[in-house]
Every structure is written in structure tokens, then in C-alpha cells.
Design a protein around this motif. Structure first.
Motif, PDB file in Angstrom:
ATOM      1  N   ASP A 134       0.849  -1.196   0.000  1.00 48.15           N
ATOM      2  CA  ASP A 134       0.000   0.000   0.000  1.00 48.15           C
ATOM      3  C   ASP A 134       0.883   1.244   0.000  1.00 48.15           C
ATOM      4  N   LEU A 135       1.903   1.202   0.839  1.00 45.78           N
ATOM      5  CA  LEU A 135       2.788   2.354   1.012  1.00 45.78           C
ATOM      6  C   LEU A 135       3.675   2.583  -0.206  1.00 45.78           C
ATOM      7  N   LEU A 136       4.304   1.520  -0.703  1.00 44.39           N
ATOM      8  CA  LEU A 136       5.365   1.688  -1.695  1.00 44.39           C
ATOM      9  C   LEU A 136       4.879   1.608  -3.151  1.00 44.39           C
ATOM     10  N   ALA A 137       3.724   0.996  -3.381  1.00 44.60           N
ATOM     11  CA  ALA A 137       3.234   0.870  -4.748  1.00 44.60           C
ATOM     12  C   ALA A 137       2.134   1.867  -5.082  1.00 44.60           C
ATOM     13  N   ARG A 138       1.458   2.431  -4.061  1.00 48.06           N
ATOM     14  CA  ARG A 138       0.342   3.325  -4.362  1.00 48.06           C
ATOM     15  C   ARG A 138       0.440   4.686  -3.667  1.00 48.06           C
ATOM     16  N   ARG A 139       0.813   4.711  -2.389  1.00 50.63           N
ATOM     17  CA  ARG A 139       0.951   6.014  -1.735  1.00 50.63           C
ATOM     18  C   ARG A 139       2.198   6.741  -2.248  1.00 50.63           C
ATOM     19  N   LEU A 140       3.315   5.997  -2.352  1.00 45.69           N
ATOM     20  CA  LEU A 140       4.587   6.524  -2.880  1.00 45.69           C
ATOM     21  C   LEU A 140       5.006   5.588  -4.004  1.00 45.69           C
ATOM     22  N   ARG A 141       5.011   6.066  -5.234  1.00 46.36           N
ATOM     23  CA  ARG A 141       5.045   5.176  -6.389  1.00 46.36           C
ATOM     24  C   ARG A 141       6.448   4.652  -6.703  1.00 46.36           C
ATOM     25  N   LEU A 142       7.117   4.093  -5.686  1.00 46.82           N
ATOM     26  CA  LEU A 142       8.413   3.468  -5.930  1.00 46.82           C
ATOM     27  C   LEU A 142       8.251   2.246  -6.845  1.00 46.82           C
ATOM     28  N   LEU A 143       7.152   1.568  -6.733  1.00 46.75           N
ATOM     29  CA  LEU A 143       6.728   0.593  -7.720  1.00 46.75           C
ATOM     30  C   LEU A 143       5.579   1.237  -8.485  1.00 46.75           C
ATOM     31  N   PRO A 144       5.731   1.457  -9.770  1.00 49.30           N
ATOM     32  CA  PRO A 144       6.770   0.949 -10.667  1.00 49.30           C
ATOM     33  C   PRO A 144       7.868   1.943 -11.035  1.00 49.30           C
ATOM     34  N   ALA A 145       7.825   3.186 -10.496  1.00 49.37           N
ATOM     35  CA  ALA A 145       8.693   4.236 -11.038  1.00 49.37           C
ATOM     36  C   ALA A 145      10.152   4.104 -10.612  1.00 49.37           C
ATOM     37  N   ARG A 146      10.413   3.605  -9.383  1.00 48.88           N
ATOM     38  CA  ARG A 146      11.805   3.523  -8.904  1.00 48.88           C
ATOM     39  C   ARG A 146      12.041   2.230  -8.150  1.00 48.88           C
ATOM     40  N   PRO A 147      11.908   1.094  -8.793  1.00 46.23           N
ATOM     41  CA  PRO A 147      12.049  -0.174  -8.061  1.00 46.23           C
ATOM     42  C   PRO A 147      13.420  -0.370  -7.450  1.00 46.23           C
ATOM     43  N   ALA A 148      14.462   0.203  -8.066  1.00 49.50           N
ATOM     44  CA  ALA A 148      15.810   0.024  -7.525  1.00 49.50           C
ATOM     45  C   ALA A 148      15.981   0.702  -6.173  1.00 49.50           C
ATOM     46  N   ALA A 149      15.081   1.627  -5.826  1.00 46.12           N
ATOM     47  CA  ALA A 149      15.193   2.330  -4.548  1.00 46.12           C
ATOM     48  C   ALA A 149      14.569   1.557  -3.394  1.00 46.12           C
ATOM     49  N   LEU A 150      13.870   0.461  -3.693  1.00 43.02           N
ATOM     50  CA  LEU A 150      13.147  -0.236  -2.630  1.00 43.02           C
ATOM     51  C   LEU A 150      14.071  -0.824  -1.575  1.00 43.02           C
ATOM     52  N   VAL A 151      15.029  -1.623  -2.032  1.00 46.19           N
ATOM     53  CA  VAL A 151      15.880  -2.332  -1.075  1.00 46.19           C
ATOM     54  C   VAL A 151      16.642  -1.380  -0.162  1.00 46.19           C
ATOM     55  N   PRO A 152      17.302  -0.335  -0.685  1.00 50.26           N
ATOM     56  CA  PRO A 152      18.024   0.569   0.218  1.00 50.26           C
ATOM     57  C   PRO A 152      17.123   1.265   1.245  1.00 50.26           C
ATOM     58  N   LEU A 153      15.844   1.411   0.942  1.00 50.22           N
ATOM     59  CA  LEU A 153      14.950   2.135   1.840  1.00 50.22           C
ATOM     60  C   LEU A 153      14.372   1.275   2.954  1.00 50.22           C
ATOM     61  N   LEU A 154      14.410  -0.043   2.790  1.00 53.53           N
ATOM     62  CA  LEU A 154      13.708  -0.892   3.750  1.00 53.53           C
ATOM     63  C   LEU A 154      14.200  -0.709   5.180  1.00 53.53           C
ATOM     64  N   ALA A 155      15.523  -0.667   5.364  1.00 53.34           N
ATOM     65  CA  ALA A 155      16.049  -0.509   6.722  1.00 53.34           C
ATOM     66  C   ALA A 155      15.656   0.842   7.312  1.00 53.34           C
TER      67      ALA A 155
END
Length: 533
Positions: free
Chosen positions: A437-458
Motif C-alpha cells: 500500500d505504502l510503496l506501490a500506491r501512496r509513494l510510487r516506488l513501484l513501478p517508477a523507482r524499483p531500484a530504490a526499494l531495497v536501500p529504503l527498507l532498513a
């Protein structure tokens, strides 16, 4: 603001005038139009708000240029007037954008057919800004465009938006008007009594069930409306897929449209959320709705074929695709066996067992869909429907202090501290129930910036655990679920997902012998649809 997520026990203690089933653009519009008229309304969504086609559209708020040659002038006129309303009222979310339609020698449409159609298009919208660019000016304006056979381009106006955030903005407005909403709640049955409906629901997050009561029910669940007994023939699910590229591989400041070399369908390439989006396809979707739609290899290659023709110097291939998306349009079929692209995008409203069902329509015309649904439900009369369609009153009357750049359709997503502030604000105010909900729709890291997902998780883990009350087990389950969604829903259909290669999505292991919510999305078949048309 959307406020905290209510419990089913609290909702079951109330009686509503209206329950809206479906939290996409149509359902959100119905909630807003009902709430602003004092109708006590609850919206229930089985997944997340805008989790279907309303977050996987072509991001365009437009009149539908191709509908004019098809003779659907009423639909075009209505959509253009709604476009102008949204551009005026939501200038940071729905932005006027130049579109350049590339004209090549011997390829229809040429300059003069476009001039004729766009003259009518602008007149319907009450503006006049289309103009012709010659060959040299077109090559200067659109870097990397193929010069072979190029005559020039017709430049005109339409608009872009962040589709998921447009739905959320409507929900914020509805909440300010007294509307209620809840996500991740599935309707399992409805029973009509003498003067009310009993709506049985299941909360997929809390695991609870309840029976809600309402005088009326409107179903606006997109293609799921066809799942209502006996109604499948009234819906033709059509899949539209898009590819995403980094801006450095395909840098565009305008929306570029051209005819596909294979079938002459218009395909668009445009800047979006710091990336570049290309689409769309249009074909029958045969896979069960219980499986999330995904782009197929054939669709990916079809769009890459378009790019090879229009931008050959870029040499774009599968390795350049950073993400994909596929959405299902709930089109009302003509019954004439038309090609999918020739089916009308107008909406339809009808009754079934006392309920009102809504299907079809465009992102742009959500307000008009809502008015027709309320009229069918007997909540407004014909005179009010007519007045409301023509009104100049503002639709969005309440200010919402969104974080900077959140939802701007072409600007890159926030970075650094600004991104963290956006995370925190969203968690506090937008009813986030799952990590996607957070990363794919509220903040469109998916699909616009998928490479940013892993570094942001921590970085975001403590925010999610603190604000959402997640323990370590829940966090690890959500990360595992997000990894599957990134691969199976937004990844390449070949299975090659570079953004999550290796174990980057799992920075540490869940506690031993831990149990938590299921984090598996259904599998899906590669053999879907009926080919590219």
C-alpha cells in the motif's frame, strides 16, 4: 484526512444510507458525491484503495482523441470538460501537458486529418492551443526521434496525473465531507431485506467478520462487477500494459504519440514520476481475476517494437525495462465482436437484485459516473443529476497539506529527508495496511523507482513498526510479500527482476519458529489473453 482505519465492530454498530463496494476511481467518486449531499456512506475495498486499474492506467486525464473518428462525440466532450475542471482545481496533481503526435509519410493519420480532429477537440474543451511543428523543429524538440519518413508533429494539450494519488485525493475530500471508508475488507455476501441490505464482510488484515447494514448498495468494483451471478456477459475485461524506463535511457519532456508500425494503434511515451512510461496494449484478458494481471512477453515485445521504430538510436531492449504494469479495464461490450480498441469507453449503470452495478468509463469522467450511479440508486433525481453535470461549483473544496511533490505526475519522487517525511505523513494519514500500500500506491516506488526499494527498507522499518504496530514477524512477512509483488506484478514477464536480484529484499531473517500473516499472492499463468491487436 482519511483518519485511522475503523474496526468492523464499530461499523457494524451503525446503519448506513449507502455502502459502495469498490475503492477505485469510480467508487471513490460515488463516495464523494454521496457524502457531499449528506448521504451517510461507507466505501469498502477488498484490497487497497486504487489497487486495481486505478493505479495501473495510462495516467492520462484526457478527452480521448481517438473517440472523435469513432463518432463518440458526447463521451469526448464530457471528458474534456471534466479534464478542464480537474486541471483548474488540482493543478499540482492533474497537470496540463504537451502531447506531440508524430506524423510520418504514408502513415495515417497525417497532418490535415489531425488538424481537423484537434480543431474539434479544442473547441469542445473551450481552448485552442494545438499547432504544427515541422520536421526540423520536431527533431529538435524530441531527442532521439527517428528522422526517416518524418514529416513533423502535431502538438496539442491533454493532462497527466498520478492515478493512485488522484483516487486518494478524492477519498481525502470525501472524508472531509463525512464519508467513511475501509480497505482490505472483502464483501462475501449481500442479502436484501424489507428496507435494508445486510452486507457480510471479512477483514483480511484483522481476520474478523461482521454484517453491515445499509439502505442501498452500489457495486463499483471494476472487472469484479462481472463476478456477480449472471453479470459476466455485461463486462469485457481488457488488459492494458505499460513498460517503465529510467529517464536517462528514454529522456522525454513531452508526451510523444505515434502509430504502432504493426497495427497503427496509437502508443504513447511520456515522463512520469521521474521515469518514462510507454503504453498501452489493448487485448482481452482471459486469466481469472483472482490472479493479479501482469504484462506478457508478447506485450513487452510489442511496445519495444514501437520504441525501436520511433527511437532507434536508443537501442532499447528488455534489459532496459525497469518495471511493468498491467491493468484490467471493465469495458461494457457492444456485442458486435469489435476489436478491443474499438469498444466504447463509456460507462453503464444497471440494477441487479436491488443493487446498483457500475462498469466501464474513464478515469477522467469519474464524477459523471458517480452522478449516474446515485441517480440509479434513487439518491438524486433527474433534475439534480442534470444540474450537477452542468454545475461550475468546485468539486474539491477542502485543502489537504500534502508533503512537497507527493503526487506530482512528472516530478521525480522526493529524496532524502523529504522522502522520509512523505513516508511518515502517509503512514499517519492514509490508512496504510500493507507494505505494498505504502510503496506501490501512496509513494510510487513501484513501478517508477524499483531500484530504490531495497536501500529504503532498513530506513522505513522503524516507521512502519512504530506507526502501524507491526512486530518483527509482521515486518518480515510484509517484506517477503512485497518481494513477490515486485516480481510477479511489476516485474518483467521473463522473470528477470534486477531490482530485487539476490536476497536484497530480505536484509535479515524472521525470528525462529515465528508465525505471521500469509504473505503469498496467487500464481498467474503466462498463457493469457488472445494476442496483440
Amino acid at each position: 484526512m482519511l483518519g485511522p482505519r475503523p474496526t468492523l465492530a464499530d461499523l457494524a454498530a451503525e446503519r448506513f444510507d449507502l455502502i459502495v463496494v469498490g475503492g477505485g476511481i469510480s467508487g471513490a467518486g460515488i463516495l464523494l458525491e454521496a457524502a457531499r449531499r449528506g448521504v451517510k456512506t461507507l466505501l469498502v475495498e477488498q484490497a487497497d484503495f486504487a489497487s486495481g486499474a486505478s493505479s495501473r492506467s495510462s495516467k492520462m486525464v484526457h478527452g480521448g482523441l481517438r473517440y472523435i473518428p469513432q463518432g463518440r462525440l458526447g463521451l469526448t466532450r464530457d471528458a474534456l470538460l471534466e479534464r478542464e475542471r480537474l486541471v483548474a482545481e488540482l493543478p499540482d496533481l492533474v497537470i496540463r501537458q504537451p502531447y506531440a503526435y508524430v506524423v510520418r509519410r504514408g502513415v495515417f493519420p497525417g497532418r490535415w486529418p489531425l488538424e481537423l480532429v484537434l480543431g474539434l477537440y479544442d473547441a469542445m474543451a473551450g481552448i485552442r492551443d494545438h499547432h504544427w511543428l515541422g520536421r526540423d523543429a520536431t527533431l529538435a524538440r524530441i531527442p532521439g526521434l527517428a528522422p526517416e519518413g518524418l514529416v513533423g508533429a502535431m502538438v496539442y494539450t491533454d493532462a497527466l496525473t498520478d492515478d493512485a494519488r488522484l483516487v486518494l485525493r478524492i477519498l481525502h475530500e470525501a472524508a472531509a465531507e463525512g464519508g467513511r471508508m475501509i480497505n482490505h475488507v472483502r464483501v462475501t455476501a449481500t442479502r436484501q431485506g424489507a428496507d435494508e441490505f445486510a452486507v457480510e464482510v471479512h477483514d483480511t488484515l484483522a481476520g474478523t467478520t461482521a454484517t453491515l447494514s445499509a439502505a442501498r448498495v452500489i457495486r463499483a468494483g471494476g472487472p469484479w462487477v462481472g463476478e456477480v451471478a449472471g453479470e459476466a456477459k455485461k463486462i469485457r475485461p481488457l488488459r492494458g500494459s505499460h513498460l517503465f524506463f529510467t529517464r536517462d535511457r528514454l529522456p522525454l519532456s513531452d508526451c510523444v504519440a505515434a502509430a504502432h508500425p504493426r497495427d497503427r494503434r496509437p502508443v504513447y511515451a511520456f515522463p512520469w514520476a521521474g521515469a518514462t512510461c510507454v503504453g498501452t496494449t489493448d487485448l482481452d484478458h482471459a486469466t481469472p481475476l483472482s490472479r493479479e494481471p501482469r504484462a506478457t512477453v508478447e506485450e513487452m515485445d510489442y511496445l519495444l517494437e514501437f520504441l525501436a521504430r520511433e527511437f532507434p538510436e536508443r537501442r532499447l531492449g528488455r534489459d532496459d525495462v525497469i518495471a511493468t504494469q498491467a491493468g484490467i479495464r471493465p469495458v461494457v461490450p457492444s456485442g458486435k465482436g469489435l476489436n478491443p480498441s474499438q469498444e466504447s469507453r463509456d460507462h453503464s449503470v444497471w440494477h441487479h437484485g436491488g443493487e446498483v452495478l457500475v462498469a466501464g468509463g474513464k478515469l477522467t469522467t469519474f464524477r459523471l459516473i458517480a452522478l449516474d450511479a446515485l441517480a440509479a440508486a434513487g439518491l438524486i433525481d433527474a433534475a439534480e443529476r442534470k444540474r450537477a453535470r452542468r454545475t461550475k461549483e468546485r468539486l474539491f473544496r477542502h485543502a489537504v497539506a500534502f508533503p512537497d511533490r507527493l503526487g506530482h505526475p512528472t516530478a521525480p519522487l522526493p529524496e532524502g529527508e523529504a522522502l522520509i517525511e512523505a513516508f511518515a505523513w502517509t503512514l499517519d494519514h492514509e490508512m496504510v495496511g500493507r507494505l505494498d500500500d505504502l510503496l506501490a500506491r501512496r509513494l510510487r516506488l513501484l513501478p517508477a523507482r524499483p531500484a530504490a526499494l531495497v536501500p529504503l527498507l532498513a530506513t522505513i522499518e522503524p516507521f512502519c513498526r512504530d506507526r502501524l504496530g507491526w512486530d518483527a514477524t509482521r515486518w518480515h512477512a510484509e517484506v517477503a510479500r512485497l518481494a513477490e509483488i515486485a516480481e510477479d506484478v511489476y516485474g518483467l514477464p521473463t522473470g528477470d527482476v534486477r531490482a530485487i536480484r539476490g536476497d536484497g529484499f530480505r536484509p535479515s531473517q524472521p525470528p525462529p519458529n515465528s508465525t505471521g500473516p500469509e504473505a503469498v499472492i496467487p500464481g498467474r499463468s503466462e498463457a493469457e489473453g488472445k494476442g496483440i491487436r
